[in-house]
Design an enzyme around this catalytic site. Structure first.
Site, mmCIF file in Angstrom:
data_model
loop_
_atom_site.group_PDB
_atom_site.id
_atom_site.type_symbol
_atom_site.label_atom_id
_atom_site.label_comp_id
_atom_site.label_asym_id
_atom_site.label_seq_id
_atom_site.Cartn_x
_atom_site.Cartn_y
_atom_site.Cartn_z
ATOM 1 N N ASP A 165 -33.756 -20.628 47.496
ATOM 2 C CA ASP A 165 -33.669 -20.144 46.127
ATOM 3 C C ASP A 165 -34.156 -21.263 45.220
ATOM 4 O OD1 ASP A 165 -32.610 -17.725 46.938
ATOM 5 O OD2 ASP A 165 -30.557 -18.212 46.364
ATOM 6 N N GLU B 164 -26.167 -19.474 38.160
ATOM 7 C CA GLU B 164 -27.115 -19.627 39.269
ATOM 8 C C GLU B 164 -27.526 -21.084 39.469
ATOM 9 O OE1 GLU B 164 -28.158 -17.396 41.584
ATOM 10 O OE2 GLU B 164 -26.776 -15.972 40.696
#
Length: 148
Positions: A71, A54
């Site tokens: 994000d 991620e």
């Protein structure tokens, strides 16, 4: 003299967010202390693998998505549903400012990630985990890190 004082004051008020990129083993220890091992049925290796894919362990990682949401942090937690940006009114299910997810203190990010796992379909929230970690041997992710 007055200008120099004002500039000095402004310099003190400005905070610079420096990126911190953790090592795999440092994260393993932090995650272990935070009781992530087997949280939601996911081994410590799953959490370490997910964080790598991620954010590459970068605490200040931010990704702007096509829908305008962002994000944030080591787990790439989305602003639309999980945290609050100062200028907009998102759902904020984690009851946390998005800026709290991009600090070296991972407490808020870990609490929010636990909430995501608990309230959604486990780690399926994270595409990096689904693509690179799901169903694979996770033992390599904590190997050599002196965690149980």
């Amino acid at each position: 003299m007055k200008t120099a004082s004002i500039l000095a004051l402004i310099g003190c008020l400005v905070t610079v967010t420096e990126s911190r990129i953790y090592t795999r083993c440092k994260l393993a220890k932090i995650f272990s202390r935070a009781s992530l091992d087997n949280y939601g049925g996911f081994s410590l290796g799953n959490w370490i693998c997910m964080a790598y894919y991620e954010s590459h362990y970068n605490t200040t990682a931010q990704t702007v998505l096509d829908d305008g949401s962002i994000d944030y942090g080591i787990f790439q937690i989305n602003s639309f549903t999980w945290c609050r940006q100062a200028q907009t009114q998102e759902k904020n299910h984690c009851h946390v400012a998005c800026s709290a997810l991009i600090t070296d203190d991972l407490t808020d990010a870990i609490i929010c990630a636990k909430k995501i796992v608990k309230e959604t379909e486990g780690m399926n929230y994270w595409q990096g985990w689904k693509k690179h970690c799901e169903g694979r041997d996770m033992s390599e992710w904590k190997r050599g890190c002196e965690v149980s």
